[in-house]
Design an enzyme around this catalytic site. Structure first.
Site, PDB file in Angstrom:
ATOM      1  N   TRP A 102       0.823  -1.212   0.000  1.00 10.40           N
ATOM      2  CA  TRP A 102       0.000   0.000   0.000  1.00 10.40           C
ATOM      3  C   TRP A 102       0.851   1.253   0.000  1.00 10.40           C
ATOM      4  O   TRP A 102       0.563   2.206  -0.724  1.00 10.40           O
ATOM      5  CB  TRP A 102      -1.005  -0.014   1.148  1.00 10.40           C
ATOM      6  CG  TRP A 102      -2.080  -1.017   0.905  1.00 10.40           C
ATOM      7  CD1 TRP A 102      -2.341  -2.148   1.631  1.00 10.40           C
ATOM      8  CD2 TRP A 102      -3.030  -1.033  -0.179  1.00 10.40           C
ATOM      9  NE1 TRP A 102      -3.389  -2.840   1.071  1.00 10.40           N
ATOM     10  CE2 TRP A 102      -3.826  -2.181  -0.027  1.00 10.40           C
ATOM     11  CE3 TRP A 102      -3.281  -0.185  -1.258  1.00 10.40           C
ATOM     12  CZ2 TRP A 102      -4.857  -2.508  -0.913  1.00 10.40           C
ATOM     13  CZ3 TRP A 102      -4.303  -0.499  -2.144  1.00 10.40           C
ATOM     14  CH2 TRP A 102      -5.081  -1.647  -1.968  1.00 10.40           C
ATOM     15  N   ASP A 171      -1.933   6.903   5.764  1.00 11.14           N
ATOM     16  CA  ASP A 171      -2.969   6.022   5.243  1.00 11.14           C
ATOM     17  C   ASP A 171      -3.347   5.072   6.374  1.00 11.14           C
ATOM     18  O   ASP A 171      -2.584   4.180   6.720  1.00 11.14           O
ATOM     19  CB  ASP A 171      -2.416   5.251   4.034  1.00 11.14           C
ATOM     20  CG  ASP A 171      -3.435   4.254   3.474  1.00 11.14           C
ATOM     21  OD1 ASP A 171      -4.536   4.124   4.041  1.00 11.14           O
ATOM     22  OD2 ASP A 171      -3.101   3.591   2.462  1.00 11.14           O
ATOM     23  N   LYS A 195     -12.684  -1.288   5.515  1.00 13.44           N
ATOM     24  CA  LYS A 195     -11.945  -2.187   6.395  1.00 13.44           C
ATOM     25  C   LYS A 195     -12.553  -2.158   7.807  1.00 13.44           C
ATOM     26  O   LYS A 195     -12.879  -3.171   8.373  1.00 13.44           O
ATOM     27  CB  LYS A 195     -10.466  -1.797   6.466  1.00 13.44           C
ATOM     28  CG  LYS A 195      -9.813  -1.553   5.105  1.00 13.44           C
ATOM     29  CD  LYS A 195      -9.608  -2.825   4.304  1.00 13.44           C
ATOM     30  CE  LYS A 195      -9.331  -2.589   2.828  1.00 13.44           C
ATOM     31  NZ  LYS A 195      -8.113  -1.878   2.492  1.00 13.44           N
TER      32      LYS A 195
END
Ligand SMILES: *Cc1c(COP(=O)(O)O)cnc(C)c1O
Length: 358
Positions: A102, A171, A195
């Site tokens: 990510w 993030d 999530k």
């Protein structure tokens, strides 16, 4: 009704009571004679939902008045380019840490738009980890430092956050609102909702308002944080239904208590890590100090047994344990709403599977 234990990384398990409340209220929301997804985003019913979603976020994060809460479309991936587009001025450099997939995606987009310094790179290391604060090689006068608080795929998590001169950007897609932390320390936080927070397609953004002034004049309005701050995320038709669900999830988090939820999260992850460490049959894939409380990753010592492990588990109602297609192995994503009973069921299954196949 038969609900499985859903270990999927995202979209992921939501609190059952939230889903049931949505179901109950869907045809006729608050006596309005229509569902909330049919209601005007400027109407009375939705406005109350929107305002509570913002207020709950501010309360849970104990945000000061310098920070704004935004709901933006496009998930976390859209934030990858939006951050440099808004915050990285011409000739400036942004620092990024590379801790895995990510972080790598965020870096790739930033490089398209400006100068990027990789302040630390452990993205390809196995066992997987996140950088330590002391190894960061920061650029003096950097536009910001970007970190990925939890690498969802590899299962490595920052346990404390670096203190930096440059605004800290994170993030937090896979661990937002899973633990108490000082959100006011951050310049910008973003998290894809699917999530820990609600359905997919939206990013929760917390931004220090003055940073939004950096955006170049010619950036289209929809891409400017400033636009969304000024319009309270109602510049365009916002993802109302997702925000509604998010509002109910934040209500649930407030009822549970963020500290209590965090304790529960550590206990859940601790049980799984103990099962992994207690056997030579399994081995964890993240460095001890960085092990994620949200995404627990491991391998079977005999990797040939992994597909059988995942298939047998699924047969027993333990779904979604397959590691990300890029890394293989096993991954149990156990966000806030994932029940402890599912952890206990997985631990029993792991022991049984080892007895039968070890
Ligand atoms: C899932 C995830 C993303 C991507 O989210 P999208 O909503 O699919 O864009 C980004 N970063 C992290 C850490 C993630 O876990």
């Amino acid at each position: 009704m038969s609900r499985v234990f859903n270990f999927s990384a995202g979209p992921a398990t939501l609190p059952l009571e939230v889903i049931e409340e949505i179901q109950r209220d869907l045809p006729d929301y608050a006596g309005s004679g229509m569902s909330i997804m049919e209601s005007s985003h400027r109407g009375k019913e939705y406005s109350a939902v929107h305002d509570e979603a913002v207020a709950n976020t501010k309360e849970l994060l104990q945000l000061d008045d310098d920070h704004a809460v935004l709901f933006m479309q496009g998930g976390a991936s859209t934030q990858f380019p939006l951050i440099p587009m808004n915050l990285l001025g011409a000739g400036q450099t942004a620092d990024y840490t590379n801790s895995g997939t990510w972080a790598g995606k965020a870096i790739k987009e930033a490089k398209l738009l400006g100068n990027v310094n990789i302040a630390a790179d452990c993205g390809k290391e196995i066992p997987t980890r996140v950088p330590t604060e002391s190894e960061l090689q920061l650029t003096p006068g950097a536009a910001y430092l970007h970190i990925t608080s939890n690498e969802t795929i590899s299962g490595a998590q920052w346990k404390s956050f670096p203190k930096t001169e440059a605004p800290l950007v994170a993030d937090m897609s896979s661990d937002m609102l899973s633990r108490p932390f000082d959100a006011n320390q951050f310049g910008l936080i973003y998290a894809g909702a699917q999530k820990n927070l609600g359905p997919a397609g939206m990013a929760l953004v917390v931004i220090r308002k003055d940073l939004a002034d950096r955006a170049p004049e010619n950036l289209p309005s929809i891409f400017k944080y400033k636009t969304h701050i000024e319009a309270n995320s109602l510049y365009n038709t916002c993802p109302c239904f997702t925000i509604y669900t998010y509002m109910l999830v934040t209500r649930w988090i407030k009822k549970m208590g963020l500290n209590a939820l965090y304790q529960q999260n550590i206990d859940k992850a601790g049980k799984l890590y103990a099962a992994i460490d207690g056997s030579d049959f399994y081995k964890g894939t993240a460095v001890q100090e960085c092990r994620s409380d949200m995404n627990v990753t491991w391998r079977l010592t005999n990797e040939d047994l992994e597909s059988k492990f995942i298939a047998d588990a699924a047969e027993q109602g333990l779904k979604g344990l397959k590691g990300h297609r890029s890394v293989g192995g096993v991954r149990a994503s156990i966000y806030n709403a994932f029940p402890t009973a599912g952890i206990d069921a997985l631990v029993s299954f792991m022991q049984e599977f080892e007895r039968a196949n070890g």
